[in-house]
Design a protein around this motif. Structure first.
Motif, PDB file in Angstrom:
ATOM      1  N   SER A   1       0.825  -1.199  -0.063  1.00  0.00           N
ATOM      2  CA  SER A   1       0.051  -0.122   0.036  1.00  0.00           C
ATOM      3  C   SER A   1       0.887   1.236  -0.002  1.00  0.00           C
ATOM      4  O   SER A   1       0.491   2.327  -0.284  1.00  0.00           O
ATOM      5  CB  SER A   1      -0.783   0.153   1.263  1.00  0.00           C
ATOM      6  N   MET A   2       2.129   1.431   0.438  1.00  0.00           N
ATOM      7  CA  MET A   2       3.250   2.383   0.448  1.00  0.00           C
ATOM      8  C   MET A   2       3.749   2.533  -0.747  1.00  0.00           C
ATOM      9  O   MET A   2       4.381   3.782  -1.041  1.00  0.00           O
ATOM     10  CB  MET A   2       3.888   2.343   1.656  1.00  0.00           C
TER      11      MET A   2
ATOM     12  N   TYR B   1      -1.542   7.375   5.765  1.00  0.00           N
ATOM     13  CA  TYR B   1      -1.842   8.689   6.416  1.00  0.00           C
ATOM     14  C   TYR B   1      -1.448   8.660   7.929  1.00  0.00           C
ATOM     15  O   TYR B   1      -1.438   9.736   8.649  1.00  0.00           O
ATOM     16  CB  TYR B   1      -3.444   8.993   6.461  1.00  0.00           C
ATOM     17  N   ILE B   2      -1.123   7.475   8.511  1.00  0.00           N
ATOM     18  CA  ILE B   2      -0.694   7.312   9.908  1.00  0.00           C
ATOM     19  C   ILE B   2       0.471   8.193  10.115  1.00  0.00           C
ATOM     20  O   ILE B   2       0.634   8.991  10.771  1.00  0.00           O
ATOM     21  CB  ILE B   2      -0.641   5.913  10.354  1.00  0.00           C
ATOM     22  N   PRO B   3       1.592   7.737   9.145  1.00  0.00           N
ATOM     23  CA  PRO B   3       3.099   8.451   9.463  1.00  0.00           C
ATOM     24  C   PRO B   3       2.679   9.911   9.217  1.00  0.00           C
ATOM     25  O   PRO B   3       3.510  10.782   9.481  1.00  0.00           O
ATOM     26  CB  PRO B   3       3.831   7.719   8.564  1.00  0.00           C
ATOM     27  N   THR B   4       2.065  10.032   8.036  1.00  0.00           N
ATOM     28  CA  THR B   4       1.676  11.314   7.415  1.00  0.00           C
ATOM     29  C   THR B   4       1.100  12.582   8.618  1.00  0.00           C
ATOM     30  O   THR B   4       1.489  13.474   8.934  1.00  0.00           O
ATOM     31  CB  THR B   4       1.034  11.552   6.249  1.00  0.00           C
ATOM     32  N   SER B   5       0.053  11.827   9.475  1.00  0.00           N
ATOM     33  CA  SER B   5      -0.667  12.722  10.438  1.00  0.00           C
ATOM     34  C   SER B   5       0.569  12.983  11.660  1.00  0.00           C
ATOM     35  O   SER B   5       0.216  13.943  12.154  1.00  0.00           O
ATOM     36  CB  SER B   5      -1.735  11.860  10.945  1.00  0.00           C
ATOM     37  N   ILE B   6       1.267  11.952  11.805  1.00  0.00           N
ATOM     38  CA  ILE B   6       2.247  12.239  12.925  1.00  0.00           C
ATOM     39  C   ILE B   6       3.086  13.468  12.416  1.00  0.00           C
ATOM     40  O   ILE B   6       3.541  14.268  13.283  1.00  0.00           O
ATOM     41  CB  ILE B   6       3.170  11.057  13.204  1.00  0.00           C
TER      42      ILE B   6
ATOM     43  N   LEU C   1       3.478  16.964   2.353  1.00  0.00           N
ATOM     44  CA  LEU C   1       3.110  15.702   2.929  1.00  0.00           C
ATOM     45  C   LEU C   1       1.772  15.281   2.704  1.00  0.00           C
ATOM     46  O   LEU C   1       1.683  14.186   2.271  1.00  0.00           O
ATOM     47  CB  LEU C   1       3.284  15.873   4.566  1.00  0.00           C
ATOM     48  N   ILE C   2       0.643  15.914   2.531  1.00  0.00           N
ATOM     49  CA  ILE C   2      -0.542  15.656   2.435  1.00  0.00           C
ATOM     50  C   ILE C   2      -0.657  15.380   0.663  1.00  0.00           C
ATOM     51  O   ILE C   2      -1.298  14.503   0.348  1.00  0.00           O
ATOM     52  CB  ILE C   2      -1.571  16.630   2.682  1.00  0.00           C
ATOM     53  N   VAL C   3       0.142  15.998  -0.073  1.00  0.00           N
ATOM     54  CA  VAL C   3      -0.050  15.856  -1.692  1.00  0.00           C
ATOM     55  C   VAL C   3       0.571  14.479  -1.825  1.00  0.00           C
ATOM     56  O   VAL C   3       0.274  13.629  -2.673  1.00  0.00           O
ATOM     57  CB  VAL C   3       0.716  16.992  -2.268  1.00  0.00           C
ATOM     58  N   VAL C   4       1.782  14.211  -0.920  1.00  0.00           N
ATOM     59  CA  VAL C   4       2.623  12.987  -1.170  1.00  0.00           C
ATOM     60  C   VAL C   4       1.542  11.717  -0.792  1.00  0.00           C
ATOM     61  O   VAL C   4       1.410  10.616  -1.524  1.00  0.00           O
ATOM     62  CB  VAL C   4       3.849  13.204  -0.638  1.00  0.00           C
ATOM     63  N   ALA C   5       1.178  11.929   0.250  1.00  0.00           N
ATOM     64  CA  ALA C   5       0.028  11.049   0.697  1.00  0.00           C
ATOM     65  C   ALA C   5      -0.852  10.546  -0.143  1.00  0.00           C
ATOM     66  O   ALA C   5      -1.364   9.412  -0.373  1.00  0.00           O
ATOM     67  CB  ALA C   5      -0.325  11.194   2.340  1.00  0.00           C
TER      68      ALA C   5
END
Length: 305
Positions: free
Chosen positions: A99-100, A211-216, A229-233
């Motif tokens: 998924s990543m 989105y878990i590491p992104t939210s951190i 970060l949100i665009v990459v995710a």
């Protein structure tokens, strides 16, 4: 030397002895024919062959009970839902890596699920994402007010409830709608394929892991970094969905296929942007209004008169 009849009688007697010794043995019943060209033990054309496999079935049931493999019951039983969590750690880690790192030509369902979708990974991904978004949002708000003496930090626990409602509704309602639409199109257009409901939910659940590491990392109080970060995710997570569902809808009409993929991407984008704007709000500092002291005000009034 014994004649043919004696040989046949001895063979029948041996079989009778075997049956008497083991009545539950598998038997083969063949109706005999008067055709002399048919040899013993070979059924003639049109003859009925009956096999008694009751003993084999009992052996299989006993072996399955020894292995702990019991047939699943109805939907109200625990065994029915236990099959949805029949996955090991290696499989979950492999699906998380898939998924990543979405790659063109690698369908998530075919390369990672392999006809064994699970709810274990999607459930814990959603639970972890709920707490990571809510807690990171509170920490980010606190870090944005380091030099504001009038700011008093208050933990906003209601954000956990809001995050749980939004994330779980998205992880279930959107796959239900997509699965229902693909099932309907599969009935209308025979060339359109589809996935099972469990496979659709599984794909959406694992696509949220990024989105878990992104939210951190959203804790870092820099807007340009958060939006990067949100665009990459969104690109990584959206690619998993597009690469999975595009092979299913591409055989449909061009308008329907494009509209389906665009809807998937738009809903996924709304989830990410909505979480960013609500849980990681940018505080705008307004300068306090300037007040004039009464002495200065009186002096100004006297001079005007």
């Amino acid at each position: 030397m014994a004649g043919p009849n004696d040989l046949q009688f001895q063979e029948f007697e041996a079989a009778a002895d075997l049956l008497s010794a083991d009545p539950g043995a598998s038997t083969l019943s063949i109706s005999a024919s008067n055709d002399p060209t048919i040899t013993a033990g070979t059924p003639a054309p049109g003859e009925d062959v009956k096999l008694d496999l009751s003993e084999d079935e009992e052996v299989q049931e006993e072996s399955s009970e020894l292995l702990g493999q019991k047939p699943s019951g109805g939907f109200w039983t625990f065994e029915y839902y236990q099959s949805f969590f029949n996955v090991d750690t290696v499989q979950v880690l492999d699906r998380l890596k898939g998924s990543m790192m979405p790659l063109p030509g690698r369908n998530f369902v075919k390369h990672y699920l392999r006809n064994n979708p699970d709810l274990y990974g999607p459930f814990w991904i959603c639970v972890t994402l709920v707490f990571s978004v809510a807690i990171s949002g509170n920490v980010s708000t606190f870090l944005r007010e380091p030099g504001n003496p009038s700011y008093h930090h208050r933990p906003q626990f209601h954000r956990v409830t809001i995050a749980a409602v939004v994330i779980f509704l998205y992880a279930w309602l959107v796959p239900i709608g997509l699965w229902g639409f693909l099932t309907w199109r599969q009935g209308a257009e025979r060339q359109v394929g589809g996935y099972s409901f469990l496979e659709t939910v599984c794909v959406y659940g694992y696509s949220l892991f990024i989105y878990i590491p992104t939210s951190i990392l959203w804790i870092i109080p820099y807007d340009w970094l958060q939006w990067t970060l949100i665009v990459v995710a969104m690109v990584i997570s959206g690619s998993v969905l597009v690469l999975t569902f595009w092979p299913v809808v591409r055989d449909d009409t061009k308008v329907t296929a494009v509209a389906t993929v665009v809807t998937i991407v738009v809903l996924h984008t709304l989830l990410a942007v909505g979480c960013k704007l609500y849980f990681f709000q940018t505080t705008v500092h307004t300068p306090p209004p300037t007040t004039i002291s009464p002495l200065i005000h009186t002096t100004l009034v006297v001079k005007t008169h």
